[in-house]
Design a protein around this motif. Structure first.
Motif, PDB file in Angstrom:
ATOM      1  N   ILE A   1      18.270 -17.006 -44.239  1.00 44.62           N
ATOM      2  CA  ILE A   1      17.238 -17.400 -45.684  1.00 44.62           C
ATOM      3  C   ILE A   1      17.791 -17.206 -46.734  1.00 44.62           C
ATOM      4  O   ILE A   1      17.858 -17.049 -48.309  1.00 44.62           O
ATOM      5  CB  ILE A   1      15.564 -17.059 -44.657  1.00 44.62           C
ATOM      6  N   VAL A   2      17.841 -15.269 -46.749  1.00 46.55           N
ATOM      7  CA  VAL A   2      18.347 -15.294 -48.128  1.00 46.55           C
ATOM      8  C   VAL A   2      19.963 -15.297 -48.061  1.00 46.55           C
ATOM      9  O   VAL A   2      19.955 -15.418 -49.642  1.00 46.55           O
ATOM     10  CB  VAL A   2      18.809 -12.774 -47.162  1.00 46.55           C
ATOM     11  N   MET A   3      20.468 -15.149 -47.517  1.00 48.21           N
ATOM     12  CA  MET A   3      22.054 -15.623 -48.304  1.00 48.21           C
ATOM     13  C   MET A   3      21.991 -17.132 -48.386  1.00 48.21           C
ATOM     14  O   MET A   3      22.377 -17.448 -49.686  1.00 48.21           O
ATOM     15  CB  MET A   3      22.849 -15.830 -46.456  1.00 48.21           C
ATOM     16  N   GLN A   4      20.992 -17.810 -48.064  1.00 53.02           N
ATOM     17  CA  GLN A   4      20.842 -19.749 -48.533  1.00 53.02           C
ATOM     18  C   GLN A   4      20.527 -19.604 -49.802  1.00 53.02           C
ATOM     19  O   GLN A   4      20.986 -19.814 -51.125  1.00 53.02           O
ATOM     20  CB  GLN A   4      20.192 -20.459 -47.272  1.00 53.02           C
ATOM     21  N   ASN A   5      19.299 -18.092 -50.362  1.00 54.55           N
ATOM     22  CA  ASN A   5      18.667 -17.854 -51.574  1.00 54.55           C
ATOM     23  C   ASN A   5      20.016 -17.524 -52.322  1.00 54.55           C
ATOM     24  O   ASN A   5      19.092 -18.215 -53.703  1.00 54.55           O
ATOM     25  CB  ASN A   5      17.464 -16.948 -51.303  1.00 54.55           C
ATOM     26  N   ILE A   6      20.661 -16.562 -52.232  1.00 54.01           N
ATOM     27  CA  ILE A   6      21.604 -16.381 -52.651  1.00 54.01           C
ATOM     28  C   ILE A   6      22.535 -17.823 -53.485  1.00 54.01           C
ATOM     29  O   ILE A   6      22.798 -17.565 -54.659  1.00 54.01           O
ATOM     30  CB  ILE A   6      22.201 -14.752 -52.427  1.00 54.01           C
ATOM     31  N   CYS A   7      23.177 -18.379 -52.423  1.00 55.67           N
ATOM     32  CA  CYS A   7      23.562 -19.340 -52.976  1.00 55.67           C
ATOM     33  C   CYS A   7      23.040 -20.345 -53.993  1.00 55.67           C
ATOM     34  O   CYS A   7      22.863 -21.223 -54.601  1.00 55.67           O
ATOM     35  CB  CYS A   7      24.240 -20.079 -51.156  1.00 55.67           C
ATOM     36  N   ASN A   8      22.072 -20.550 -53.535  1.00 55.90           N
ATOM     37  CA  ASN A   8      20.798 -21.266 -53.600  1.00 55.90           C
ATOM     38  C   ASN A   8      20.984 -21.197 -55.403  1.00 55.90           C
ATOM     39  O   ASN A   8      21.168 -21.592 -56.585  1.00 55.90           O
ATOM     40  CB  ASN A   8      19.162 -21.582 -54.002  1.00 55.90           C
ATOM     41  N   LEU A   9      20.744 -19.575 -55.717  1.00 54.34           N
ATOM     42  CA  LEU A   9      20.706 -19.542 -57.039  1.00 54.34           C
ATOM     43  C   LEU A   9      21.683 -19.523 -58.015  1.00 54.34           C
ATOM     44  O   LEU A   9      21.773 -19.585 -58.821  1.00 54.34           O
ATOM     45  CB  LEU A   9      20.486 -17.694 -57.454  1.00 54.34           C
ATOM     46  N   LEU A  10      22.960 -18.884 -56.735  1.00 54.11           N
ATOM     47  CA  LEU A  10      24.091 -19.532 -57.691  1.00 54.11           C
ATOM     48  C   LEU A  10      24.342 -20.279 -58.080  1.00 54.11           C
ATOM     49  O   LEU A  10      25.106 -20.672 -59.337  1.00 54.11           O
ATOM     50  CB  LEU A  10      25.808 -19.285 -56.375  1.00 54.11           C
ATOM     51  N   LYS A  11      24.344 -21.335 -57.536  1.00 52.87           N
ATOM     52  CA  LYS A  11      23.994 -22.539 -57.496  1.00 52.87           C
ATOM     53  C   LYS A  11      23.378 -22.923 -59.389  1.00 52.87           C
ATOM     54  O   LYS A  11      23.706 -24.428 -59.675  1.00 52.87           O
ATOM     55  CB  LYS A  11      23.856 -24.086 -56.609  1.00 52.87           C
ATOM     56  N   GLU A  12      22.213 -22.848 -59.108  1.00 51.34           N
ATOM     57  CA  GLU A  12      21.638 -23.415 -60.170  1.00 51.34           C
ATOM     58  C   GLU A  12      21.772 -22.623 -61.504  1.00 51.34           C
ATOM     59  O   GLU A  12      21.073 -23.258 -62.255  1.00 51.34           O
ATOM     60  CB  GLU A  12      19.570 -22.465 -59.476  1.00 51.34           C
ATOM     61  N   GLN A  13      21.954 -21.756 -61.786  1.00 55.53           N
ATOM     62  CA  GLN A  13      22.498 -20.973 -62.198  1.00 55.53           C
ATOM     63  C   GLN A  13      23.660 -21.407 -62.800  1.00 55.53           C
ATOM     64  O   GLN A  13      24.868 -20.538 -63.907  1.00 55.53           O
ATOM     65  CB  GLN A  13      22.904 -18.905 -62.376  1.00 55.53           C
ATOM     66  N   ASN A  14      24.355 -22.025 -61.927  1.00 59.43           N
ATOM     67  CA  ASN A  14      26.163 -22.916 -62.237  1.00 59.43           C
ATOM     68  C   ASN A  14      27.004 -21.655 -62.471  1.00 59.43           C
ATOM     69  O   ASN A  14      27.946 -21.511 -63.388  1.00 59.43           O
ATOM     70  CB  ASN A  14      25.882 -23.321 -63.940  1.00 59.43           C
ATOM     71  N   LEU A  15      26.631 -20.860 -60.721  1.00 56.84           N
ATOM     72  CA  LEU A  15      28.023 -19.730 -60.779  1.00 56.84           C
ATOM     73  C   LEU A  15      28.352 -20.337 -59.769  1.00 56.84           C
ATOM     74  O   LEU A  15      28.143 -20.402 -58.961  1.00 56.84           O
ATOM     75  CB  LEU A  15      26.478 -18.451 -60.477  1.00 56.84           C
ATOM     76  N   GLN A  16      29.201 -19.643 -59.424  1.00 55.17           N
ATOM     77  CA  GLN A  16      30.253 -19.723 -58.092  1.00 55.17           C
ATOM     78  C   GLN A  16      30.767 -18.317 -57.851  1.00 55.17           C
ATOM     79  O   GLN A  16      29.808 -17.163 -57.906  1.00 55.17           O
ATOM     80  CB  GLN A  16      32.033 -19.821 -58.575  1.00 55.17           C
ATOM     81  N   GLN A  17      30.897 -18.370 -56.235  1.00 52.81           N
ATOM     82  CA  GLN A  17      31.343 -16.851 -55.944  1.00 52.81           C
ATOM     83  C   GLN A  17      31.823 -16.392 -56.165  1.00 52.81           C
ATOM     84  O   GLN A  17      31.707 -14.719 -56.116  1.00 52.81           O
ATOM     85  CB  GLN A  17      31.590 -17.336 -54.363  1.00 52.81           C
ATOM     86  N   LYS A  18      33.227 -17.040 -56.818  1.00 49.58           N
ATOM     87  CA  LYS A  18      33.869 -15.961 -57.827  1.00 49.58           C
ATOM     88  C   LYS A  18      33.405 -15.008 -58.546  1.00 49.58           C
ATOM     89  O   LYS A  18      33.211 -13.704 -59.121  1.00 49.58           O
ATOM     90  CB  LYS A  18      34.964 -16.418 -57.933  1.00 49.58           C
ATOM     91  N   ASP A  19      32.905 -15.456 -59.007  1.00 45.60           N
ATOM     92  CA  ASP A  19      32.248 -15.039 -60.511  1.00 45.60           C
ATOM     93  C   ASP A  19      30.809 -13.772 -59.882  1.00 45.60           C
ATOM     94  O   ASP A  19      31.076 -12.916 -60.445  1.00 45.60           O
ATOM     95  CB  ASP A  19      30.388 -15.503 -60.928  1.00 45.60           C
ATOM     96  N   LEU A  20      29.988 -13.747 -58.363  1.00 44.23           N
ATOM     97  CA  LEU A  20      29.597 -12.911 -58.475  1.00 44.23           C
ATOM     98  C   LEU A  20      30.491 -11.327 -57.337  1.00 44.23           C
ATOM     99  O   LEU A  20      29.480 -10.799 -58.089  1.00 44.23           O
ATOM    100  CB  LEU A  20      28.465 -13.462 -57.087  1.00 44.23           C
ATOM    101  N   CYS A  21      31.396 -12.080 -56.931  1.00 43.85           N
ATOM    102  CA  CYS A  21      32.146 -11.434 -56.655  1.00 43.85           C
ATOM    103  C   CYS A  21      32.656  -9.987 -57.624  1.00 43.85           C
ATOM    104  O   CYS A  21      32.874  -8.997 -57.710  1.00 43.85           O
ATOM    105  CB  CYS A  21      33.411 -11.545 -55.537  1.00 43.85           C
ATOM    106  N   GLU A  22      33.085 -11.123 -58.617  1.00 44.86           N
ATOM    107  CA  GLU A  22      33.755  -9.839 -60.013  1.00 44.86           C
ATOM    108  C   GLU A  22      33.020  -9.586 -60.474  1.00 44.86           C
ATOM    109  O   GLU A  22      33.403  -8.383 -60.750  1.00 44.86           O
ATOM    110  CB  GLU A  22      34.674 -10.794 -60.677  1.00 44.86           C
ATOM    111  N   ALA A  23      31.863 -10.095 -60.558  1.00 44.53           N
ATOM    112  CA  ALA A  23      30.893  -8.572 -61.520  1.00 44.53           C
ATOM    113  C   ALA A  23      30.579  -7.728 -60.311  1.00 44.53           C
ATOM    114  O   ALA A  23      29.970  -6.373 -60.583  1.00 44.53           O
ATOM    115  CB  ALA A  23      29.549 -10.137 -61.337  1.00 44.53           C
ATOM    116  N   LEU A  24      30.585  -7.770 -58.958  1.00 47.10           N
ATOM    117  CA  LEU A  24      29.467  -6.513 -58.047  1.00 47.10           C
ATOM    118  C   LEU A  24      31.177  -5.847 -57.527  1.00 47.10           C
ATOM    119  O   LEU A  24      31.741  -5.274 -56.639  1.00 47.10           O
ATOM    120  CB  LEU A  24      29.301  -6.893 -56.949  1.00 47.10           C
ATOM    121  N   ASN A  25      32.204  -6.163 -57.751  1.00 48.32           N
ATOM    122  CA  ASN A  25      33.898  -5.786 -57.738  1.00 48.32           C
ATOM    123  C   ASN A  25      34.068  -5.534 -55.808  1.00 48.32           C
ATOM    124  O   ASN A  25      34.512  -4.754 -55.249  1.00 48.32           O
ATOM    125  CB  ASN A  25      33.666  -4.552 -58.256  1.00 48.32           C
TER     126      ASN A  25
END
Length: 67
Positions: free
Chosen positions: A10-34
């Protein structure tokens, strides 16, 4: 699937949904968190739950709380 696994899913699905809602991609999150993109892939597939340690940073990046 036990209760803990359901929570992780559920937590992972929420993260994916938030990324999508904010027009962000997995790579954006990964880059931001190194993080390596492989880390996110492992989280999403359920092979790793190490993202739980990063929840405060993930939440901050996405502009949400962990509550």
């Amino acid at each position: 699937m036990n209760e803990k696994q359901k929570t992780y899913e559920i937590v992972m699905q929420n993260i994916c949904n938030l990324l999508k809602e904010q027009n962000l991609q997995q790579k954006d999150l990964c880059e931001a968190l190194n993080l390596k993109k492989k880390s996110f892939t492992e989280w999403k597939s359920g092979r790793s739950t190490s993202y739980m340690k990063k929840l405060p940073e993930i939440a901050s990046y996405l502009g949400v709380t962990t509550e």
